[in-house]
Design a protein around this motif. Structure first.
Motif, mmCIF file in Angstrom:
data_model
loop_
_atom_site.group_PDB
_atom_site.id
_atom_site.type_symbol
_atom_site.label_atom_id
_atom_site.label_comp_id
_atom_site.label_asym_id
_atom_site.label_seq_id
_atom_site.Cartn_x
_atom_site.Cartn_y
_atom_site.Cartn_z
ATOM 1 N N ALA A 71 0.847 -1.206 0.000
ATOM 2 C CA ALA A 71 0.000 0.000 0.000
ATOM 3 C C ALA A 71 0.873 1.243 0.000
ATOM 4 O O ALA A 71 2.025 1.222 0.445
ATOM 5 C CB ALA A 71 -0.926 0.001 1.216
ATOM 6 N N CYS A 100 -2.882 -1.151 -3.392
ATOM 7 C CA CYS A 100 -3.765 -0.386 -2.511
ATOM 8 C C CYS A 100 -3.240 1.036 -2.342
ATOM 9 O O CYS A 100 -2.098 1.231 -1.910
ATOM 10 C CB CYS A 100 -3.877 -1.070 -1.154
ATOM 11 S SG CYS A 100 -4.568 -2.740 -1.278
ATOM 12 N N PHE A 102 -3.866 5.143 -1.088
ATOM 13 C CA PHE A 102 -4.612 6.004 -0.171
ATOM 14 C C PHE A 102 -4.153 7.454 -0.307
ATOM 15 O O PHE A 102 -2.979 7.723 -0.552
ATOM 16 C CB PHE A 102 -4.397 5.570 1.283
ATOM 17 C CG PHE A 102 -4.895 4.191 1.600
ATOM 18 C CD1 PHE A 102 -6.161 3.992 2.140
ATOM 19 C CD2 PHE A 102 -4.091 3.080 1.363
ATOM 20 C CE1 PHE A 102 -6.616 2.717 2.435
ATOM 21 C CE2 PHE A 102 -4.533 1.799 1.659
ATOM 22 C CZ PHE A 102 -5.804 1.617 2.194
ATOM 23 N N PHE A 111 -9.624 5.726 -0.353
ATOM 24 C CA PHE A 111 -8.979 4.440 -0.666
ATOM 25 C C PHE A 111 -9.299 4.064 -2.093
ATOM 26 O O PHE A 111 -10.464 3.955 -2.474
ATOM 27 C CB PHE A 111 -9.495 3.370 0.316
ATOM 28 C CG PHE A 111 -9.041 1.964 0.011
ATOM 29 C CD1 PHE A 111 -7.816 1.696 -0.588
ATOM 30 C CD2 PHE A 111 -9.849 0.879 0.347
ATOM 31 C CE1 PHE A 111 -7.409 0.404 -0.862
ATOM 32 C CE2 PHE A 111 -9.451 -0.429 0.081
ATOM 33 C CZ PHE A 111 -8.229 -0.655 -0.534
ATOM 34 N N ASP A 113 -8.840 1.056 -4.637
ATOM 35 C CA ASP A 113 -8.556 -0.381 -4.606
ATOM 36 C C ASP A 113 -8.368 -0.881 -6.039
ATOM 37 O O ASP A 113 -9.336 -1.032 -6.791
ATOM 38 C CB ASP A 113 -9.720 -1.103 -3.926
ATOM 39 C CG ASP A 113 -9.495 -2.608 -3.819
ATOM 40 O OD1 ASP A 113 -8.435 -3.085 -4.277
ATOM 41 O OD2 ASP A 113 -10.384 -3.296 -3.279
ATOM 42 N N GLU A 122 -13.148 3.505 -5.566
ATOM 43 C CA GLU A 122 -12.692 4.455 -4.556
ATOM 44 C C GLU A 122 -13.748 4.637 -3.474
ATOM 45 O O GLU A 122 -14.931 4.848 -3.785
ATOM 46 C CB GLU A 122 -12.339 5.803 -5.185
ATOM 47 C CG GLU A 122 -11.099 5.727 -6.080
ATOM 48 C CD GLU A 122 -10.599 7.091 -6.560
ATOM 49 O OE1 GLU A 122 -11.304 8.097 -6.316
ATOM 50 O OE2 GLU A 122 -9.519 7.136 -7.175
ATOM 51 N N PHE A 130 -8.882 2.555 9.087
ATOM 52 C CA PHE A 130 -7.820 2.151 8.158
ATOM 53 C C PHE A 130 -7.675 0.629 8.190
ATOM 54 O O PHE A 130 -7.718 0.017 9.264
ATOM 55 C CB PHE A 130 -6.495 2.813 8.530
ATOM 56 C CG PHE A 130 -5.460 2.697 7.444
ATOM 57 C CD1 PHE A 130 -5.472 3.563 6.358
ATOM 58 C CD2 PHE A 130 -4.488 1.701 7.476
ATOM 59 C CE1 PHE A 130 -4.534 3.454 5.335
ATOM 60 C CE2 PHE A 130 -3.554 1.572 6.462
ATOM 61 C CZ PHE A 130 -3.581 2.459 5.386
#
Length: 798
Positions: A71, A100, A102, A111, A113, A122, A130
């Motif tokens: 991420a 991932c 953010f 977020f 994805d 989103e 989180f």
């Protein structure tokens, strides 16, 4: 209570984002890093001065385990919206192969994805919502197609850490992870394409180590075709395998090891007895790494391919900077499309590889051709055949002694003006050419070569003493040899970190060979001042930079034969169902008869002639017709329009009108920042100075080139300020300081007076220390304000 709107981006990270991550269960010691710079910043060359561009930096990267990133978070201060960092984060996630993504401003998270298939690409999350490491690991597995527990077990195997703090660069990390993941999922033929100098051996070591430690692969063979490659590998990254590793030599086989390094030539030969690879059972090795796989093993009917066929049940990984794709030879045909490609251009843009300058020297007989006068005789007294000889003939069919001497003179002239001890490789047509150039270069540099003949060394396959000096040439700590002449031996696999000059005096038509040769100069060694290299091109070889295939993605071009089932090809390559189009090349599939094949120890019925004897001539006038530096755009392609038109286009894309440019220039805190911005866009400032004049300010250069304004010199601008009696509002001492700054500007340019460092050099030091000078203006802020006013006066006449 804190007002979030007043906090800096770093405060938002510390007070809101980091606590939210840790609350979700992320370990601060092993599972996330902050302010991660994952590139070094592109190197810009300004004359002999180099400067680094901006590094790419992520605010947070989150890892399931070290070097397995899953991420990325881009942070903004609270004056921005929660999703304001998403665009940048998505770009970084694409580069870093992270699923991932953010963005946060401290109020919550947006977020993105990349695994989403249900339309929820989103979503907004509260600060306390989180995701946990386990939740994002599940998404990573989906993103990578890891579905079985066994595949997961192999994928999470630790990297090797030697305690030095060394860790893979981002692209090595991607190459390692993608390869291990592909093997964990059952893929057995894998191709990795990584530019020369980007650490293929270290990448291979980490792949082998993780697969070996996980138990997925128990006995591994590392194959190369040159002793230098084996020695570098054994002494380098592979040394950590210690007593588990052996080098197969003198045709001795010991089956008690787990990691084997071997030369193709050491495993096979022209007789059955020499094929010692057959002393191992076909299933002995379960992983084979083929280094520089564009060479012998790429060819389907080569004897070396027989070794791979013998161990066909093993997983085969091909490593190369230049996958070979011709009608007869194909890496992609054998290994499949690369699981990852890291190109020369990307390496230069990221600042991990050295950029290059290109100086092309065109000789009259090369560009215009040479025809012998009637009855002209060679050095042996034979009449030279009457025809026009051109660049492709010289040093292969016809040797013009004066041409060789002029090339040597120009090489030596360059080194004398640059650095006589800059490691240099001269690529010649063949061994005879290399030998002759060695002698001529020693004569031309007799002051140094007379003291130590190793100043110039012939390093070719037939020259044992030269080959022994190869290690000294590539060792940064060894002074000699300085100049190496070669033909083929040094085109590949030679890790010459401090090679600063590459001379091309050979006809090179192969894109693969060209890329390999360029790769000899791309390594960076900051400790020894190697940040860029220069190519001296006597044969227009650098025309290949303009070729669409230079640094492009490898394309399979091997034609389909009569025996090939087109349906199988289409299924295998995942092409369109129309059987007459090959989607990879976009071309119509050609049904061709297979070329005849012959075993390596046999010949065809058509015997080729031996090498033609060279004709040596002298007494010919040879001169330099044209010598110029080539310039490249931001895509690494040669600029074919005029430098002025190229610059005008870039600037007008940034600033549509002169007024718009003037507004930006006058509003910039530091003009140097705008200069860097323009350089990042591809404006070749040094080249412009050479073309227009070094006494001209960059401001005038831009106004002149992009908006056709008459340029003023810096001296003229400084004199205009003096005429306006602008300094009268300051005290006597402050006035003298400003006059000195003005003179400094006239001599050196605007960037040199914007730094506080200017107060530490003459003539400014005549007026006191920096603290004393600033005191004359009242304060640091008032000094900077006076400097800003001075700049406004300088550009008022624009």
């Amino acid at each position: 209570m804190l007002d979030k709107k007043t906090l800096s981006e770093r405060d938002i990270c510390t007070k809101f984002i980091t606590p939210a991550i840790e609350k979700a269960g992320w370990d601060k010691m092993s599972q996330y890093l902050e302010e991660v710079s994952f590139t070094d910043g592109k190197i810009y060359v300004r004359g002999r001065i180099t400067a680094r561009g901006e590094q790419k930096r992520a605010d947070y990267i989150l890892y399931f385990k070290p070097n397995i990133p899953i991420a990325i978070i881009e942070a903004k201060d609270n004056r921005h919206r929660v999703g304001a960092g998403m665009q940048q984060a998505l770009n970084y996630a694409r580069i870093l192969d992270i699923p991932c993504v953010f963005s946060s401003n401290g109020d919550g998270f947006l977020f993105h994805d990349r695994t989403a298939t249900d339309g929820n690409l989103e979503t907004e999350l509260a600060l306390d919502a989180f995701p946990t490491p386990e939740m994002l690991w599940e998404k990573y597995k989906t993103f990578k197609g890891i579905v079985t527990p066994e595949a997961e077990r192999i994928t999470i195997q630790d990297y090797y850490f030697d305690g030095s703090g060394r860790k893979p660069r981002y692209y090595q990390q991607i190459a390692i992870n993608r390869t291990v993941e592909a093997i964990a999922k059952g893929q057995n033929r894998i191709l990795l394409v990584m530019a020369t100098g980007t650490g293929k051996t270290y990448t291979a070591f980490q792949i082998i180590h993780r697969l070996w430690k996980s138990g997925a692969k128990k006995r591994i063979l590392f194959l190369a075709d040159r002793n230098a490659l084996i020695d570098q590998t054994r002494r380098g990254d592979f040394k950590h395998f210690r007593d588990k590793m052996t080098v197969v030599k003198q045709r001795q086989v010991d089956k008690s090891y787990e990691i084997y390094l071997a030369l193709y030539q050491g495993l096979s030969g022209s007789t059955e007895d020499a094929n010692i690879y057959k002393q191992f059972s076909p299933d002995f090795f379960d992983l084979i790494i083929i280094d520089e796989c564009h060479r012998g093993s790429a060819k389907e009917d080569s004897a070396w391919r027989e070794i791979l066929s013998y161990y066909k049940n093993a997983t085969h990984i091909g490593l190369t900077a230049t996958p070979k794709e011709t009608k007869e030879t194909s890496n992609i045909e054998y290994f499949g499309d690369p699981v990852y490609t890291y190109s020369l251009k990307q390496g230069i843009d990221d600042g991990f590889l050295a950029p290059y300058r290109v100086i092309r020297i065109g000789l009259d007989i090369d560009l215009e051709g040479w025809r012998p006068p009637k009855g002209f005789k060679d050095k042996n007294g034979k009449v030279v055949e009457d025809r026009i000889y051109n660049r492709t003939d010289f040093d292969t069919n016809l040797v013009v002694e004066e041409r060789r001497k002029l090339v040597v003179k120009k090489i030596s002239e360059f080194l004398k003006g640059y650095d006589r001890f800059a490691k240099t490789i001269v690529f010649c047509c063949d061994i005879e050419h290399a030998e002759a150039m060695t002698s001529l270069l020693r004569n031309e540099n007799a002051d140094i070569a007379g003291e130590n003949y190793k100043y110039v060394m012939q390093i070719t396959g037939d020259n044992d003493e030269g080959k022994r000096e190869l290690d000294n040439f590539i060792n940064p700590e060894e002074k000699y040899p300085v100049i190496a002449t070669t033909s083929e031996l040094m085109t590949t696999g030679v890790d010459a970190q401090t090679c600063k000059v590459i001379v091309l005096d050979s006809e090179i038509k192969s894109m693969t060979k060209f890329k390999q040769i360029i790769g000899r100069g791309t390594r960076i060694n900051e400790e020894y001042g190697k940040l860029y290299f220069t190519i001296l091109d006597f044969r227009n070889v650098t025309d290949l930079f303009a070729d669409k295939d230079f640094d492009g993605d490898p394309i399979r071009v091997k034609p389909v034969s009569e025996e090939t089932d087109l349906v199988d090809i289409i299924d295998e390559e995942e092409t369109d169902t129309t059987p007459i189009i090959d989607e990879i090349t976009g071309a119509e599939i050609e049904i061709a008869k297979p070329a005849p094949r012959y075993p390596q120890n046999e010949t065809s019925s058509t015997v080729q002639e031996g090498p033609r004897e060279k004709v040596f001539v002298n007494g010919i006038n040879v001169s330099v017709l044209v010598s110029r530096e080539m310039y490249f755009d931001n895509q690494g392609k040669p600029i074919t329009t005029s430098l002025k038109d190229h610059t005008k286009k870039i600037i007008q894309e940034q600033f549509a009108s002169l007024d718009e440019f003037l507004r930006k220039w006058n509003n910039m805190e530091k003009k140097e920042a705008l200069i860097e911005e323009l350089q990042n866009q591809g404006v070749l400032v040094e080249a412009l100075y050479d073309a227009v004049g070094r006494e001209v300010d960059l401001f005038d250069l831009i106004c002149h080139v992009a908006y056709d304004q008459p340029p003023l010199t810096r001296k003229e601008r400084a004199n205009n300020v003096k005429k306006r009696n602008y300094f009268t509002k300051y005290g006597e001492q402050a006035r003298k300081v400003l006059e000195a700054l003005l003179d400094k500007y006239a001599d050196e340019g605007i960037e040199n007076i914007e730094s506080m460092e200017v107060l530490k050099v003459k003539p400014l030091t005549d007026y006191g220390s920096p603290v004393e000078i600033i005191k004359e203006f009242g304060s640091r802020e008032k000094y900077l304000e006076a400097l800003k006013d001075l700049e406004k006066e300088l550009y008022k006449s624009a």
